[in-house]
Motif scaffolding. Structure first.
Motif, short mmCIF file in Angstrom:
data_model
loop_
_atom_site.label_atom_id
_atom_site.label_comp_id
_atom_site.label_asym_id
_atom_site.label_seq_id
_atom_site.Cartn_x
_atom_site.Cartn_y
_atom_site.Cartn_z
N ILE A 28 16.51 -72.29 -16.44
CA ILE A 28 15.09 -73.05 -16.52
C ILE A 28 15.31 -73.75 -15.64
O ILE A 28 15.98 -74.74 -15.68
CB ILE A 28 14.15 -73.41 -17.61
CG1 ILE A 28 14.06 -72.38 -18.77
CG2 ILE A 28 13.22 -73.17 -16.62
CD1 ILE A 28 13.40 -72.53 -20.03
N ASP A 29 14.21 -73.19 -13.67
CA ASP A 29 14.08 -74.15 -13.58
C ASP A 29 15.90 -75.02 -12.14
O ASP A 29 15.79 -75.78 -12.44
CB ASP A 29 13.23 -75.29 -13.07
CG ASP A 29 11.90 -75.10 -13.17
OD1 ASP A 29 11.29 -73.35 -12.81
OD2 ASP A 29 11.31 -75.67 -13.79
N THR A 55 10.08 -72.06 -13.26
CA THR A 55 7.86 -72.03 -13.99
C THR A 55 7.61 -71.63 -12.38
O THR A 55 6.05 -71.53 -12.69
CB THR A 55 8.22 -73.29 -13.81
OG1 THR A 55 8.86 -74.39 -13.62
CG2 THR A 55 8.89 -73.08 -15.29
N HIS A 56 8.31 -71.45 -11.53
CA HIS A 56 7.07 -71.45 -9.91
C HIS A 56 8.15 -71.47 -8.54
O HIS A 56 9.63 -71.74 -9.40
CB HIS A 56 5.87 -72.47 -9.93
CG HIS A 56 6.25 -73.96 -9.46
ND1 HIS A 56 7.28 -74.35 -11.32
CD2 HIS A 56 6.57 -74.56 -8.62
CE1 HIS A 56 7.69 -75.78 -10.24
NE2 HIS A 56 6.62 -76.01 -8.94
N CYS A 116 2.41 -69.86 -11.75
CA CYS A 116 3.06 -71.01 -12.89
C CYS A 116 2.97 -70.21 -14.29
O CYS A 116 2.97 -69.25 -14.42
CB CYS A 116 2.41 -72.36 -12.70
SG CYS A 116 2.65 -73.14 -11.07
N SER A 118 5.18 -70.77 -18.07
CA SER A 118 5.24 -72.17 -18.87
C SER A 118 6.30 -71.05 -19.86
O SER A 118 5.69 -69.66 -20.26
CB SER A 118 4.62 -72.74 -19.78
OG SER A 118 3.79 -73.66 -18.83
N TYR A 119 7.16 -71.67 -20.48
CA TYR A 119 8.69 -70.53 -21.20
C TYR A 119 8.03 -71.41 -22.62
O TYR A 119 8.52 -72.74 -23.05
CB TYR A 119 9.69 -70.60 -20.31
CG TYR A 119 9.39 -70.15 -19.43
CD1 TYR A 119 9.50 -68.73 -19.07
CD2 TYR A 119 10.05 -70.93 -17.99
CE1 TYR A 119 9.69 -68.31 -18.48
CE2 TYR A 119 10.25 -69.88 -17.15
CZ TYR A 119 9.62 -68.54 -16.75
OH TYR A 119 10.18 -67.81 -15.75
N THR A 127 7.42 -76.36 -19.12
CA THR A 127 6.05 -76.35 -18.65
C THR A 127 5.75 -77.10 -17.31
O THR A 127 5.08 -76.73 -16.81
CB THR A 127 5.44 -77.41 -19.02
OG1 THR A 127 5.76 -78.70 -19.01
CG2 THR A 127 4.71 -77.21 -20.32
N GLY A 128 6.95 -76.57 -16.03
CA GLY A 128 7.05 -76.67 -15.12
C GLY A 128 6.21 -77.69 -15.08
O GLY A 128 6.76 -78.94 -15.61
#
Length: 228
Positions: A28-29, A55-56, A116, A118-119, A127-128
């Protein structure tokens, strides 16, 4: 399997989640400058990277999605409203990504940017830049909207169980994670019963500097991390 990485220049957290049974994993990210670190960790644990999950579209660093796709064959995941049509998988609210025994739910949490997400995975939520520890993402560019961010956090994150661990996209004070209950009660911008109207007013009064890497990062990330 779970590991948290930190990139100090942009204070970005990246998260590795893996299935112990199948050795399939997601990041993630991911940050482009840290790709070698991620690959070393994957190799040491015998894991195969399936997805890079954004996340974005980031304004403060370049994603490692394209580099990892080239080197490992992973697929990039973004929300369909993120403005990165180069992604391999464009997701929407409520989609579940199944990676071995992991069930990762996509929750659309716009407001910092319109794309955006959230995972949610088990007792964790990633939550990014929507919800940070004792704060939240800015809402003054990339189609940000303070009222929308307030609604997203209250409807999609604060409705999770209190003991759900919150893992943000950034932290500038060395904190690793929080909980939904902690943020709902004590977050300086969103907790303590703050009303939607007060939150919008608070966000409109912030005097924030222009992100230093936005002119490089945004075009690159809209191309899934390609710099040229």
């Amino acid at each position: 399997m779970f590991k948290q990485f930190f990139e100090p220049e942009s204070s970005t957290y990246t998260y590795l989640l893996g299935c112990d049974k199948t050795r399939l994993a997601v990041l993630i990210d991911p940050v482009a400058s840290e790709v070698d670190t991620y690959i070393a960790e994957l190799e040491s644990t015998g894991c195969k990277l399936v997805y890079t999950m954004e996340t974005h579209v980031h304004a403060d660093h370049v994603t490692g999605a394209d580099l990892l796709r080239q080197r490992l064959g992973s697929k990039s995941v973004v929300h369909r409203d993120a403005g990165a049509m180069c992604a391999d998988l464009l997701v929407t609210d409520g989609v579940h990504l199944i990676v071995g025994t992991l069930d990762i739910e996509v929750r659309h949490t716009p407001g910092h940017t319109n794309g955006c997400v959230s995972y949610v995975c088990g007792d964790k939520v990633f939550t990014g830049d929507a919800l940070l520890i004792d704060g939240c993402g800015r809402t003054d560019f990339q189609m940000g909207n303070a009222g929308q961010l307030y609604d997203s956090i209250h409807q999609k994150i604060f409705t999770l169980p209190d003991d759900t661990k919150v893992y943000p996209g950034h932290d500038y004070h060395g904190r690793l994670h929080s909980t939904v209950g902690q943020e709902r009660l004590h977050n300086q911008r969103l907790g303590r019963g703050r009303s939607r109207e007060d939150f919008i007013a608070l966000m409109s009064e912030l005097k924030l500097s222009y992100p230093g890497k936005i002119d490089i990062a945004l075009p690159a990330n809209q191309a899934c991390g390609r710099l040229s």
